[in-house]
Write a protein that holds these residues in place. Structure first.
Motif, PDB file in Angstrom:
ATOM      1  N   LEU A 143     -17.614  27.844 -13.612  1.00 52.58           N
ATOM      2  CA  LEU A 143     -17.505  26.719 -14.542  1.00 52.58           C
ATOM      3  C   LEU A 143     -18.034  27.122 -15.933  1.00 52.58           C
ATOM      4  N   HIS A 144     -19.273  27.537 -15.967  1.00 47.14           N
ATOM      5  CA  HIS A 144     -19.895  28.115 -17.160  1.00 47.14           C
ATOM      6  C   HIS A 144     -20.069  27.172 -18.343  1.00 47.14           C
ATOM      7  N   ALA A 145     -19.547  25.960 -18.240  1.00 46.08           N
ATOM      8  CA  ALA A 145     -19.784  24.975 -19.303  1.00 46.08           C
ATOM      9  C   ALA A 145     -19.517  23.598 -18.716  1.00 46.08           C
ATOM     10  N   ALA A 146     -20.176  22.590 -19.279  1.00 45.21           N
ATOM     11  CA  ALA A 146     -20.004  21.224 -18.776  1.00 45.21           C
ATOM     12  C   ALA A 146     -19.142  20.383 -19.708  1.00 45.21           C
ATOM     13  N   PHE A 147     -18.889  20.925 -20.887  1.00 43.61           N
ATOM     14  CA  PHE A 147     -18.038  20.224 -21.864  1.00 43.61           C
ATOM     15  C   PHE A 147     -16.761  21.032 -22.067  1.00 43.61           C
ATOM     16  N   LEU A 159     -23.840  18.598 -16.986  1.00 42.38           N
ATOM     17  CA  LEU A 159     -23.474  19.324 -15.763  1.00 42.38           C
ATOM     18  C   LEU A 159     -23.858  18.496 -14.536  1.00 42.38           C
ATOM     19  N   ALA A 160     -25.081  17.975 -14.565  1.00 41.46           N
ATOM     20  CA  ALA A 160     -25.534  17.160 -13.434  1.00 41.46           C
ATOM     21  C   ALA A 160     -24.659  15.920 -13.290  1.00 41.46           C
ATOM     22  N   ARG A 161     -24.340  15.303 -14.417  1.00 44.66           N
ATOM     23  CA  ARG A 161     -23.554  14.057 -14.365  1.00 44.66           C
ATOM     24  C   ARG A 161     -22.166  14.287 -13.765  1.00 44.66           C
ATOM     25  N   ILE A 162     -21.482  15.331 -14.228  1.00 45.11           N
ATOM     26  CA  ILE A 162     -20.103  15.522 -13.741  1.00 45.11           C
ATOM     27  C   ILE A 162     -20.097  15.977 -12.277  1.00 45.11           C
ATOM     28  N   LEU A 163     -21.107  16.733 -11.892  1.00 46.83           N
ATOM     29  CA  LEU A 163     -21.124  17.171 -10.491  1.00 46.83           C
ATOM     30  C   LEU A 163     -21.406  15.994  -9.565  1.00 46.83           C
ATOM     31  N   LYS A 164     -22.335  15.149  -9.987  1.00 46.57           N
ATOM     32  CA  LYS A 164     -22.638  13.979  -9.145  1.00 46.57           C
ATOM     33  C   LYS A 164     -21.430  13.063  -9.061  1.00 46.57           C
TER      34      LYS A 164
END
Ligand code: SAH
Length: 353
Positions: A219-223, A277-282
């Motif tokens: 993934l390496h990025a959350a945005f 990252l935490a938000r999208i994974l949850k």
């Protein structure tokens, strides 16, 4: 000429029957190739010279050969440069853990993905590797080290899901109990996020069973905007699509997903990055009905001369891990093996390129 290593056990059987041979010969030959690690037809002592000759007219039996090997003085990790039948060079890494040995294998010679931090993509894609070539990376390491490999990670050069059919054939060959007999659960395939490929993996069946291999997503990025700057494939597939596809794989297989996250100083290691990252994974994986949060593998980026990227220092990496933990997400910082021989992640690359 097709390589005999590329045939599944049942294809080998059909071929031998077509040649007027007994079916059981297929089991013997398959086991020579994939369990006993013989590198040429010649070595098959219970197969007649006549049959070996007739097979040699139809198939090539040239295994891959070790062109160079560097051993780490720190931890025994070995980095191999292998030469394929057509003289293409590829790399693989043998890693020793306390209770097992892992082969990190390449799935393509070079890579077309262009991730900015990755050395494997610098010369572009040369060609796909065949199933037999992937399997032989493992056998060559076993022969050279005299040790048994029980775990395989498809994390060398190449994007395995863009070489999908060969990857599936490789899985069939390597897990066949008449050959190497690896457990699917000990095999991990890593992808930069090829959505149709991940969805195909989720649908894939062996008999009535879904796959049981482990899936790792780079993934390496959350945005999305940040991801596009470091991974060109992000222009094609958005983060939410990639995660939804991974969730489909989880739903079909119940195998926990791993998220790979290369920590790049000042690029993707801020507080906002950890929170997002935490938000999208949850959001993707922790729904009311079921779910299991992925594990995050934090990889301090290995500097590749061309990229200009730097890793955060040890404290920075730990701080990012702690931030994720505060949001309820577990991460581990990848232990590095073979860092003295450029065997570390992302450095699979010919010095001579
Ligand atoms: N194409 C696949 C598999 C190969 S790369 C994929 O993208 O997942 C295996 C892992 O190493 C990927 O997560 C990749 O992003 C990571 N990697 C590549 N270069 C790196 C570097 N310089 N530092 C840290 N990780 C790197």
């Amino acid at each position: 000429m097709k390589s005999i290593y590329d045939l599944t056990a049942s294809e080998l059987k059909e071929e031998l029957v077509r040649m007027g041979e007994k079916e059981y010969r297929a089991g013997q030959i398959f086991s020579w190739l994939h369990a006993k690690g013989v590198s040429h037809l010649d070595g098959m002592t219970d197969i007649s010279r006549d049959l070996k000759g007739r097979l040699a007219e139809r198939f090539s039996d040239r295994g891959i050969s070790v062109s160079k090997c560097q051993e780490s003085a720190l931890d025994g990790t070995r980095k191999y440069l292998f030469e394929l039948e057509d003289a293409t060079l590829i790399e693989g890494v043998f890693m020793q853990y306390r209770d097992w040995n892992t082969s990190c294998i390449s799935s393509q010679a070079g890579c077309a993905m262009g991730c900015r931090f990755c050395a494997s993509t610098v010369g572009g894609l040369k060609r796909d590797m065949t199933a037999g070539e992937m399997a032989q990376e493992i056998y060559a390491m076993e022969r050279d080290t005299g040790s048994r490999v029980s775990h395989v990670v498809v994390m060398g050069s190449g994007e395995p899901l863009l070489n999908y059919d060969n990857l599936m054939r490789f899985l069939d060959i390597i897990t066949d109990s008449r050959g190497k007999g690896l457990s699917q659960r000990n095999i991990t395939v890593s992808t930069c996020g090829i959505v149709p490929g991940i969805e195909a993996l989720a649908r894939e069946k062996r008999g009535r069973e879904h796959l049981q291999i482990n899936l790792a997503i780079s993934l390496h990025a959350a945005f999305d905007e940040k991801r596009k700057k470091i991974m060109p494939i992000a222009e094609r597939y958005g983060i939410s699509e990639v995660l939804d596809a991974a969730r489909k794989y989880y739903d079909a297989t119940h195998r926990r997903i791993t998220i790979e996250y290369a920590l790049i100083d000042g690029v993707n290691d801020t507080d906002e990055d950890a929170a997002e990252l935490a938000r999208i994974l949850k959001k993707t994986f922790f729904t009311s009905s079921s779910g299991s949060l992925p594990l995050i593998n934090l990889i301090p980026v290995n500097p590749v001369t061309e990229s200009g990227f730097k890793r955060p220092d040890r404290a920075g990496c730990l701080a990012f891990k702690n931030k994720l933990e505060n949001f309820g997400i577990n991460g581990s910082i990848r232990r590095e093996l073979g860092s003295d021989i450029d065997g570390a992640c992302g450095q699979l690359r010919l010095k001579s390129l």
